[in-house]
Design a protein around this motif. Sequence first.
Motif, mmCIF file in Angstrom:
data_model
loop_
_atom_site.group_PDB
_atom_site.id
_atom_site.type_symbol
_atom_site.label_atom_id
_atom_site.label_comp_id
_atom_site.label_asym_id
_atom_site.label_seq_id
_atom_site.Cartn_x
_atom_site.Cartn_y
_atom_site.Cartn_z
ATOM 1 N N LEU A 242 0.809 -1.228 0.000
ATOM 2 C CA LEU A 242 0.000 0.000 0.000
ATOM 3 C C LEU A 242 0.839 1.274 0.000
ATOM 4 C CD1 LEU A 242 -2.776 -1.076 2.558
ATOM 5 C CD2 LEU A 242 -2.887 -1.113 0.064
ATOM 6 N N PHE A 243 2.101 1.168 -0.442
ATOM 7 C CA PHE A 243 2.962 2.359 -0.421
ATOM 8 C C PHE A 243 2.392 3.500 -1.258
ATOM 9 C CE2 PHE A 243 6.166 4.900 -2.644
ATOM 10 C CZ PHE A 243 6.697 5.583 -1.565
ATOM 11 N N LYS A 244 2.005 3.212 -2.484
ATOM 12 C CA LYS A 244 1.534 4.284 -3.361
ATOM 13 C C LYS A 244 0.291 4.963 -2.796
ATOM 14 C CE LYS A 244 3.501 2.545 -7.675
ATOM 15 N NZ LYS A 244 3.238 2.099 -9.062
ATOM 16 N N GLN A 245 -0.611 4.160 -2.233
ATOM 17 C CA GLN A 245 -1.824 4.738 -1.638
ATOM 18 C C GLN A 245 -1.476 5.581 -0.416
ATOM 19 O OE1 GLN A 245 -1.285 1.598 -2.639
ATOM 20 N NE2 GLN A 245 -3.200 0.473 -3.044
ATOM 21 N N ALA A 246 -0.520 5.077 0.405
ATOM 22 C CA ALA A 246 -0.121 5.822 1.605
ATOM 23 C C ALA A 246 0.551 7.138 1.230
ATOM 24 C CB ALA A 246 0.817 4.965 2.452
ATOM 25 N N LYS A 247 1.415 7.098 0.227
ATOM 26 C CA LYS A 247 2.080 8.330 -0.207
ATOM 27 C C LYS A 247 1.065 9.344 -0.730
ATOM 28 C CE LYS A 247 5.540 10.199 -3.382
ATOM 29 N NZ LYS A 247 6.638 9.896 -4.330
ATOM 30 N N GLN A 248 0.141 8.885 -1.539
ATOM 31 C CA GLN A 248 -0.866 9.808 -2.076
ATOM 32 C C GLN A 248 -1.720 10.386 -0.960
ATOM 33 O OE1 GLN A 248 -0.979 10.779 -5.404
ATOM 34 N NE2 GLN A 248 -2.209 12.369 -4.404
ATOM 35 N N ALA A 249 -2.054 9.562 0.036
ATOM 36 C CA ALA A 249 -2.841 10.058 1.175
ATOM 37 C C ALA A 249 -2.083 11.130 1.935
ATOM 38 C CB ALA A 249 -3.193 8.890 2.103
ATOM 39 N N ALA A 250 -0.761 10.934 2.086
ATOM 40 C CA ALA A 250 0.057 11.933 2.771
ATOM 41 C C ALA A 250 0.067 13.250 2.005
ATOM 42 C CB ALA A 250 1.482 11.410 2.928
ATOM 43 N N LEU A 251 0.217 13.177 0.700
ATOM 44 C CA LEU A 251 0.232 14.395 -0.116
ATOM 45 C C LEU A 251 -1.130 15.073 -0.093
ATOM 46 C CD1 LEU A 251 2.302 13.083 -3.167
ATOM 47 C CD2 LEU A 251 3.110 14.481 -1.251
ATOM 48 N N ASP A 252 -2.198 14.284 -0.174
ATOM 49 C CA ASP A 252 -3.549 14.852 -0.131
ATOM 50 C C ASP A 252 -3.831 15.526 1.207
ATOM 51 O OD1 ASP A 252 -3.962 13.890 -2.679
ATOM 52 O OD2 ASP A 252 -5.138 12.137 -2.041
ATOM 53 N N ALA A 253 -3.164 15.035 2.277
ATOM 54 C CA ALA A 253 -3.359 15.620 3.611
ATOM 55 C C ALA A 253 -2.483 16.849 3.836
ATOM 56 C CB ALA A 253 -3.077 14.572 4.683
ATOM 57 N N GLY A 254 -1.658 17.193 2.839
ATOM 58 C CA GLY A 254 -0.884 18.424 2.928
ATOM 59 C C GLY A 254 0.588 18.277 3.203
ATOM 60 N N ALA A 255 1.112 17.053 3.118
ATOM 61 C CA ALA A 255 2.549 16.879 3.314
ATOM 62 C C ALA A 255 3.323 17.586 2.202
ATOM 63 C CB ALA A 255 2.907 15.396 3.322
ATOM 64 N N LEU A 256 4.508 18.088 2.549
ATOM 65 C CA LEU A 256 5.372 18.699 1.543
ATOM 66 C C LEU A 256 5.866 17.652 0.555
ATOM 67 C CD1 LEU A 256 7.536 20.939 3.911
ATOM 68 C CD2 LEU A 256 5.710 21.716 2.374
ATOM 69 N N GLY A 257 6.078 16.456 1.044
ATOM 70 C CA GLY A 257 6.543 15.352 0.215
ATOM 71 C C GLY A 257 6.589 14.104 1.055
ATOM 72 N N ALA A 258 6.700 12.959 0.402
ATOM 73 C CA ALA A 258 6.735 11.682 1.111
ATOM 74 C C ALA A 258 7.522 10.686 0.285
ATOM 75 C CB ALA A 258 5.321 11.169 1.369
#
Length: 319
Positions: A242-258
Amino acid sequence: MNESDYIKVFAPATVANVCCGFDVLGFALDQPGDEVWARKSDTPGVTISAIEGISGLSFNPEENVIGVVAQKIATALDVPFGIELQLRKGMPVGSGLGSSAASSAAAAYAVNELLGKPFTTEELVVFAMEGERVASGSAHADNVAPSLLGGFVLVRSYDPLDIVPLGVPVELYCTCVHPLVELKTSLARSILKKEVPMQKAIRQWGNLAALMAGLLKRDYNLISRSLHDEIFEPERAFLIPLFKQAKQAALDAGALGAGISGSGPSIFALSATEERAQQVKNAIEQVYASSGIELNTYVTQVPEQGARVIQQPSLHAHA
């Protein structure tokens, strides 16, 4: 056992690679981390008398990273007495958060303190790297250097070793999520291609240089645009559920990057505020909520200080 006899040191976990900085960039976390106790002993050589927080680690100082690091320092200084060590693991092995590096850094710092600080903290990097050599077969510095020095550290060169401490030029918070799945570093490295297309290499160089500029200019937008791995993450992503989904969720939540922390399976995300980092944590946890995969999660500031002396109750030696 008299606790006052011991130097007690904590060294933190680290995130290495940081997307575009494969094998040359890392930063420290506030937590988790490892603790090492060191004291002078009448028994010649280096001995390890206690290990807590994990099972299966060797008490043989030639096989355990803390013993190897201590022996390297003792040999360099021709120390005339023995050194006794104790270890408390505060983080799991194989997490991608620099577990062996935290132990190596804590041992180097503790023994140096015990001997009256003959080496600077930067000089200790060389000794801590020997622990990494035992743990992974490669004496790399992108974890041990930030664990010792804190903040961000760039490894400009290995031959000769040239460490560039960047400190914490901009306030950043890190969300780390460790899916409790096994991923061997040897596997994560073995799948990497030996050659890189020119265009990908150029984009990677640009990202790394821009990330350095973004940190030093305190430009969050530039940091965000630069936190992209053109080369290695695409090859490793499938190893982490689930890496790709987790990364996208982080970006959607406002992370600068992941991206992937070290060789994985931990995932890191950088945010400009603690509140945002908590939101990112919640978003990633939601991705894994119905997966059946357990997680260890941390939200920490990137600290200015790495390894440091602490005061903690002493360990009890194993029978």
